[in-house]
Design an enzyme around this catalytic site. Structure first.
Site, PDB file in Angstrom:
ATOM      1  N   GLU A 134      20.818 -50.035   7.222  1.00  0.00           N
ATOM      2  CA  GLU A 134      20.299 -48.745   6.752  1.00  0.00           C
ATOM      3  C   GLU A 134      21.473 -47.782   6.553  1.00  0.00           C
ATOM      4  O   GLU A 134      22.514 -47.928   7.201  1.00  0.00           O
ATOM      5  CB  GLU A 134      19.330 -48.300   7.861  1.00  0.00           C
ATOM      6  CG  GLU A 134      18.603 -47.022   7.765  1.00  0.00           C
ATOM      7  CD  GLU A 134      17.752 -46.808   6.544  1.00  0.00           C
ATOM      8  OE1 GLU A 134      18.349 -46.808   5.442  1.00  0.00           O
ATOM      9  OE2 GLU A 134      16.554 -46.539   6.672  1.00  0.00           O
ATOM     10  N   ASP A 135      21.310 -46.815   5.673  1.00  0.00           N
ATOM     11  CA  ASP A 135      22.374 -45.829   5.486  1.00  0.00           C
ATOM     12  C   ASP A 135      22.364 -44.770   6.585  1.00  0.00           C
ATOM     13  O   ASP A 135      23.390 -44.451   7.157  1.00  0.00           O
ATOM     14  CB  ASP A 135      22.271 -45.154   4.096  1.00  0.00           C
ATOM     15  CG  ASP A 135      20.897 -44.563   3.818  1.00  0.00           C
ATOM     16  OD1 ASP A 135      19.948 -44.790   4.608  1.00  0.00           O
ATOM     17  OD2 ASP A 135      20.757 -43.869   2.790  1.00  0.00           O
ATOM     18  N   PHE A 187      22.649 -31.845   5.301  1.00  0.00           N
ATOM     19  CA  PHE A 187      22.230 -32.839   4.316  1.00  0.00           C
ATOM     20  C   PHE A 187      23.448 -33.467   3.648  1.00  0.00           C
ATOM     21  O   PHE A 187      24.288 -32.781   3.083  1.00  0.00           O
ATOM     22  CB  PHE A 187      21.270 -32.247   3.278  1.00  0.00           C
ATOM     23  CG  PHE A 187      20.435 -33.331   2.653  1.00  0.00           C
ATOM     24  CD1 PHE A 187      19.298 -33.809   3.297  1.00  0.00           C
ATOM     25  CD2 PHE A 187      20.820 -33.926   1.464  1.00  0.00           C
ATOM     26  CE1 PHE A 187      18.555 -34.855   2.755  1.00  0.00           C
ATOM     27  CE2 PHE A 187      20.084 -34.970   0.913  1.00  0.00           C
ATOM     28  CZ  PHE A 187      18.943 -35.428   1.563  1.00  0.00           C
ATOM     29  N   ARG A 200      24.344 -40.651  -5.841  1.00  0.00           N
ATOM     30  CA  ARG A 200      24.614 -42.024  -5.395  1.00  0.00           C
ATOM     31  C   ARG A 200      25.926 -42.510  -6.010  1.00  0.00           C
ATOM     32  O   ARG A 200      26.551 -43.442  -5.518  1.00  0.00           O
ATOM     33  CB  ARG A 200      23.471 -42.968  -5.793  1.00  0.00           C
ATOM     34  CG  ARG A 200      22.150 -42.665  -5.080  1.00  0.00           C
ATOM     35  CD  ARG A 200      21.237 -43.883  -5.126  1.00  0.00           C
ATOM     36  NE  ARG A 200      19.835 -43.545  -4.972  1.00  0.00           N
ATOM     37  CZ  ARG A 200      19.194 -43.437  -3.812  1.00  0.00           C
ATOM     38  NH1 ARG A 200      19.838 -43.604  -2.684  1.00  0.00           N
ATOM     39  NH2 ARG A 200      17.907 -43.155  -3.779  1.00  0.00           N
TER      40      ARG A 200
HETATM   41  N1  HPA Z   1      21.079 -37.412   3.056  1.00  0.00           N
HETATM   42  C1  HPA Z   1      20.437 -38.313   2.269  1.00  0.00           C
HETATM   43  N2  HPA Z   1      19.335 -38.951   2.634  1.00  0.00           N
HETATM   44  C2  HPA Z   1      18.860 -38.681   3.861  1.00  0.00           C
HETATM   45  C3  HPA Z   1      19.481 -37.771   4.735  1.00  0.00           C
HETATM   46  C4  HPA Z   1      20.655 -37.100   4.306  1.00  0.00           C
HETATM   47  O1  HPA Z   1      21.273 -36.256   5.019  1.00  0.00           O
HETATM   48  N3  HPA Z   1      18.745 -37.752   5.870  1.00  0.00           N
HETATM   49  C5  HPA Z   1      17.730 -38.636   5.666  1.00  0.00           C
HETATM   50  N4  HPA Z   1      17.786 -39.191   4.474  1.00  0.00           N
HETATM   51 MG    MG Z   2      17.919 -44.679   4.026  1.00  0.00          MG
END
Ligand code: HPA
Ligand code: MG
Length: 221
Positions: A134-135, A187, A200
């Site tokens: 996961e990111d 964010f 992206r």
């Molecule tokens: N950035 C992008 N996607 C996300 C974030 C964020 O800080 N938090 C949860 N999804």
């Molecule tokens: Mg994600």
């Protein structure tokens, strides 16, 4: 596990690097506040996570499950580093890949509904060692939901690697097994993290500014 949940902590007052010290696409120049994690540092940290994962799994086969879309860059880089280790050491971990697509964010807020909008039949994961990639773990709700879903198909084991974990009061307390960086409650965009599908195509992880949020915001349903 070598050192359980060890990570690089980025403190709340860390202002990162100024945009003019790095290469930023022209089309995002006015939409970012600063670079928080340069792409090179992401690669270096990912190399170490790959080593920890390979050493924990021994010779047990892994299915890497990429959480799209945000996880695709981290997943690719992590798999590449693991493959590099696999071809240069005495023992190796067989690896296969699978993908699941989840959407929960509109603008900078979780919509509350976690939607699985694309995946193969998850039944193929039965009896396998699954590594979810996961990111970012923000509130942790998405991951909790995904873990519940996956447990139903009875994998042999489930581990989670997340490049980022956010320090947020909204956290449900979930912590993944492998963490790249712990980040402030701001964010973040770049390295496949998006704001309404933008950013992206930015290499470094950056903090979005007010201008960026306004420019790319969408009307919530
Ligand atoms: N950035 C992008 N996607 C996300 C974030 C964020 O800080 N938090 C949860 N999804
Ligand atoms: Mg994600």
């Amino acid at each position: 596990m070598t050192s359980p949940q060890s990570f690089i902590k980025i403190s709340d007052d860390d202002q990162g690097y100024s945009l003019d010290q790095f290469c930023i696409p022209k089309h995002y120049e006015n939409d970012l506040s600063h670079v928080l994690i340069p792409e090179g540092l992401i690669h270096d940290r990912t190399e170490r996570l790959a080593r920890d994962i390979i050493s924990d799994f021994g010779t047990d086969a892994i299915v890497g499950l990429c959480v799209l879309k945000g996880g695709y860059k981290f997943f690719t880089d992590l798999c590449n580093k693991m493959q590099l280790l696999n071809r240069n050491s005495d023992q190796s971990v067989p690896m296969s890949v699978d993908f699941i697509r989840i959407k929960s964010y509109v603008n900078e807020k979780s919509s509350g509904d976690i939607e699985v909008i694309g995946c193969d039949n998850l039944d193929g994961l039965k009896g396998k060692n699954v590594l979810i990639v996961e990111d970012i773990i923000d509130t942790g709700k998405t991951m909790q939901h995904l873990l519940e879903l996956l447990k139903k198909v009875e994998p042999k084991s489930i581990k989670v690697a997340s490049l980022l974990v956010k320090r947020t009061p909204l956290s449900v307390g979930y912590k993944p097994d492998y963490i790249g960086f712990e980040v402030p409650d701001v964010f973040l965009v770049g390295y496949a993290l998006d704001f309404n599908e933008y950013f992206r195509d930015l290499g470094h992880i950056c903090v979005i500014n007010k201008n960026g949020k306004t420019k790319y915001s969408v009307t919530e349903k």
